[in-house]
Design a protein around this motif. Sequence first.
Motif, PDB file in Angstrom:
ATOM      1  N   GLN A 102       0.820  -1.217   0.000  1.00  0.00           N
ATOM      2  CA  GLN A 102       0.000   0.000   0.000  1.00  0.00           C
ATOM      3  C   GLN A 102       0.848   1.259   0.000  1.00  0.00           C
ATOM      4  OE1 GLN A 102      -2.383  -0.816   3.483  1.00  0.00           O
ATOM      5  NE2 GLN A 102      -4.215  -1.199   2.261  1.00  0.00           N
ATOM      6  N   ILE A 103       1.878   1.309   0.829  1.00  0.00           N
ATOM      7  CA  ILE A 103       2.673   2.535   0.899  1.00  0.00           C
ATOM      8  C   ILE A 103       3.504   2.720  -0.374  1.00  0.00           C
ATOM      9  CG2 ILE A 103       4.826   1.745   2.024  1.00  0.00           C
ATOM     10  CD1 ILE A 103       4.396   4.250   3.918  1.00  0.00           C
ATOM     11  N   LYS A 104       3.942   1.620  -0.977  1.00  0.00           N
ATOM     12  CA  LYS A 104       4.638   1.706  -2.258  1.00  0.00           C
ATOM     13  C   LYS A 104       3.690   2.255  -3.323  1.00  0.00           C
ATOM     14  CE  LYS A 104       7.072  -1.061  -5.708  1.00  0.00           C
ATOM     15  NZ  LYS A 104       7.485  -2.435  -6.107  1.00  0.00           N
ATOM     16  N   MET A 105       2.454   1.754  -3.337  1.00  0.00           N
ATOM     17  CA  MET A 105       1.453   2.255  -4.278  1.00  0.00           C
ATOM     18  C   MET A 105       1.204   3.741  -4.060  1.00  0.00           C
ATOM     19  SD  MET A 105      -1.989   3.316  -4.242  1.00  0.00           S
ATOM     20  CE  MET A 105      -2.778   2.493  -2.854  1.00  0.00           C
ATOM     21  N   PHE A 106       1.081   4.147  -2.807  1.00  0.00           N
ATOM     22  CA  PHE A 106       0.811   5.547  -2.493  1.00  0.00           C
ATOM     23  C   PHE A 106       1.958   6.447  -2.947  1.00  0.00           C
ATOM     24  CE2 PHE A 106       1.347   9.140   0.425  1.00  0.00           C
ATOM     25  CZ  PHE A 106       0.144   9.798   0.235  1.00  0.00           C
ATOM     26  N   LEU A 107       3.175   6.095  -2.613  1.00  0.00           N
ATOM     27  CA  LEU A 107       4.335   6.931  -2.936  1.00  0.00           C
ATOM     28  C   LEU A 107       4.514   7.094  -4.442  1.00  0.00           C
ATOM     29  CD1 LEU A 107       6.824   5.531  -0.286  1.00  0.00           C
ATOM     30  CD2 LEU A 107       5.897   7.851  -0.340  1.00  0.00           C
ATOM     31  N   THR A 108       4.151   6.091  -5.207  1.00  0.00           N
ATOM     32  CA  THR A 108       4.319   6.170  -6.658  1.00  0.00           C
ATOM     33  C   THR A 108       3.173   6.909  -7.344  1.00  0.00           C
ATOM     34  OG1 THR A 108       3.350   3.938  -6.849  1.00  0.00           O
ATOM     35  CG2 THR A 108       5.761   4.110  -6.789  1.00  0.00           C
ATOM     36  N   ARG A 109       2.252   7.494  -6.546  1.00  0.00           N
ATOM     37  CA  ARG A 109       1.213   8.367  -7.118  1.00  0.00           C
ATOM     38  C   ARG A 109       1.744   9.791  -7.320  1.00  0.00           C
ATOM     39  NH1 ARG A 109      -0.751   5.106  -9.545  1.00  0.00           N
ATOM     40  NH2 ARG A 109       0.960   3.884  -8.720  1.00  0.00           N
ATOM     41  N   LEU A 110       2.921  10.069  -6.799  1.00  0.00           N
ATOM     42  CA  LEU A 110       3.474  11.429  -6.812  1.00  0.00           C
ATOM     43  C   LEU A 110       3.605  11.968  -8.233  1.00  0.00           C
ATOM     44  CD1 LEU A 110       4.865  13.721  -5.126  1.00  0.00           C
ATOM     45  CD2 LEU A 110       7.031  12.564  -5.645  1.00  0.00           C
ATOM     46  N   GLY A 111       3.061  13.190  -8.430  1.00  0.00           N
ATOM     47  CA  GLY A 111       3.184  13.864  -9.715  1.00  0.00           C
ATOM     48  C   GLY A 111       4.035  15.119  -9.589  1.00  0.00           C
ATOM     49  N   PHE A 112       4.140  15.880 -10.672  1.00  0.00           N
ATOM     50  CA  PHE A 112       4.961  17.089 -10.677  1.00  0.00           C
ATOM     51  C   PHE A 112       4.357  18.177  -9.791  1.00  0.00           C
ATOM     52  CE2 PHE A 112       6.120  15.049 -14.714  1.00  0.00           C
ATOM     53  CZ  PHE A 112       7.500  14.995 -14.552  1.00  0.00           C
TER      54      PHE A 112
END
Length: 319
Positions: free
Chosen positions: A237-247
């Motif tokens: 879950q936290i890996k999924m969340f962190l990889t939502r980061l955009g510019f």
Amino acid sequence: MVIDDFREASELMSPENGFLTLIADHYGCRIFGRGNEIQIAGDQARVGKCEAVIHELRRMVKDHTSLTDYSVKLCMKLMDEGRIDVLRHMEEDIINVTRNGKVIRPRTPGQKQYVDMIRKQTITFGIGPAGTGKTYLAVALGAFYLRNHDVDQIILVRPAVEAGEKLGFLPGDLQEKINPYLRPLFDGLLDIFGTDEFLRLQQRGAIEVAPLAYMRGRTLERAFIILDEAQNTTVEQIKMFLTRLGFRSKMVINGDVTQIDLPSHIKSGLVDARRVLSEIAEIGMAEFTSDDVVRHDLVAAIIRAYEKDAEKNKSRENK
């Protein structure tokens, strides 16, 4: 010592000279306060220390900082350590202002470090016990960025696993289901925006609240994203969340690794992320301790007692 400003004198001598008593007990002097006059008796060196602390407290009052037992004790601690400049930097740092005009500042050196880290880094982890202001300060900073058009959205996220509950078993629609979990995040925004503005911002999508599961598949750009209670995320879950980061976005991930509600066989994503990501330059790791607790003094004492007990248990296990 005569204080010409009666408002200043009143603040220093309330409640019932309690702040003066703290100073007297700490330095082993006798301090008497009446009206706008303070008298200090004792060893010359100790009297000098008392005067230096009172001078610093007067400066704080002039800067419209409300005194508390905690702030007086912190002032004495930093004065004794020769680090009073740390306190002054904290006082100069205005994070935001509430709807009622209350100035929000960092109240401990740990909070100051955390706030500075959020400003500098793209992703910041705030790890530590309850009562250290992790959530409130992140929300206050997010509101500042939104007000100044540095971001278009504040996104509040929290895993809904506390006490083993699942959203599907709670009554109401999605908003009603997640509101209890996000209440600590709402409280800070309501302080700053007030109810009417908060609702307007929420209606036009400038403030979004969602359970962690609803982040999958999204890219979050020009957003200030706060993940609270991150100790209750899984590694996936936290890996999924962190990889939502955009510019042009910032992420703040907060949690307390001593309050994990996950089943014992599931590893906390926060614990894993701290290990895996600690050496990435644009990711900040702010570690809070019981010294950063800004609630009742008893809360800090309770946390220290549990930390001490945990250390004893760990020592027994290692033998």
